[in-house]
Design a protein around this motif. Sequence first.
Motif, PDB file in Angstrom:
ATOM      1  N   GLY A  60     -18.244  -4.250  -8.298  1.00  0.00           N
ATOM      2  CA  GLY A  60     -18.044  -6.019  -8.703  1.00  0.00           C
ATOM      3  C   GLY A  60     -17.642  -6.614 -10.092  1.00  0.00           C
ATOM      4  N   THR A  63     -14.259  -8.539  -9.583  1.00  0.00           N
ATOM      5  CA  THR A  63     -14.247  -9.325  -9.122  1.00  0.00           C
ATOM      6  C   THR A  63     -15.006 -10.335 -10.100  1.00  0.00           C
ATOM      7  OG1 THR A  63     -14.284  -8.437  -6.934  1.00  0.00           O
ATOM      8  CG2 THR A  63     -14.646 -10.435  -6.775  1.00  0.00           C
ATOM      9  N   THR A  64     -16.208 -10.459 -11.097  1.00  0.00           N
ATOM     10  CA  THR A  64     -16.975 -11.062 -11.470  1.00  0.00           C
ATOM     11  C   THR A  64     -16.012 -11.591 -12.639  1.00  0.00           C
ATOM     12  OG1 THR A  64     -18.878  -9.877 -10.716  1.00  0.00           O
ATOM     13  CG2 THR A  64     -18.544 -11.384 -13.280  1.00  0.00           C
ATOM     14  N   GLU A  66     -12.587 -11.943 -12.725  1.00  0.00           N
ATOM     15  CA  GLU A  66     -11.271 -12.363 -11.932  1.00  0.00           C
ATOM     16  C   GLU A  66     -11.918 -13.830 -11.523  1.00  0.00           C
ATOM     17  OE1 GLU A  66     -10.006 -10.797  -8.935  1.00  0.00           O
ATOM     18  OE2 GLU A  66      -8.774  -9.093 -10.169  1.00  0.00           O
ATOM     19  N   SER A  67     -13.002 -14.351 -11.294  1.00  0.00           N
ATOM     20  CA  SER A  67     -14.132 -15.407 -11.236  1.00  0.00           C
ATOM     21  C   SER A  67     -13.944 -16.305 -12.726  1.00  0.00           C
ATOM     22  CB  SER A  67     -14.450 -15.593 -10.386  1.00  0.00           C
ATOM     23  OG  SER A  67     -14.599 -14.662  -9.226  1.00  0.00           O
TER      24      SER A  67
END
Length: 84
Positions: A60, A63-64, A66-67
């Motif tokens: 993940g 995703t982290t 990108e956030s």
Amino acid sequence: MTAMVETGWAVGYTVGIVVVLVVVALVVPILLLAHRIGRQAGAIDESLGESVRNTAGLAGLHTTIESAEIIVAGLNRGRTRLGG
């Protein structure tokens, strides 16, 4: 003639026994090493399984990142609007 035949058989048996002993001397260390590797394989497999569990969270990470980039971009827009 009989003595020569008996000598031939004796030499043949001796050569055969020597060949068998040489083969055994070469195979036994290989088998012992294979046995030791087999015992260690279980510990290695367990360690690799633990590594998979310990690094599962890295899936993940994209995703982290990108956030975090979205949040930072929003903060930069807010700072720009506020004149900072």
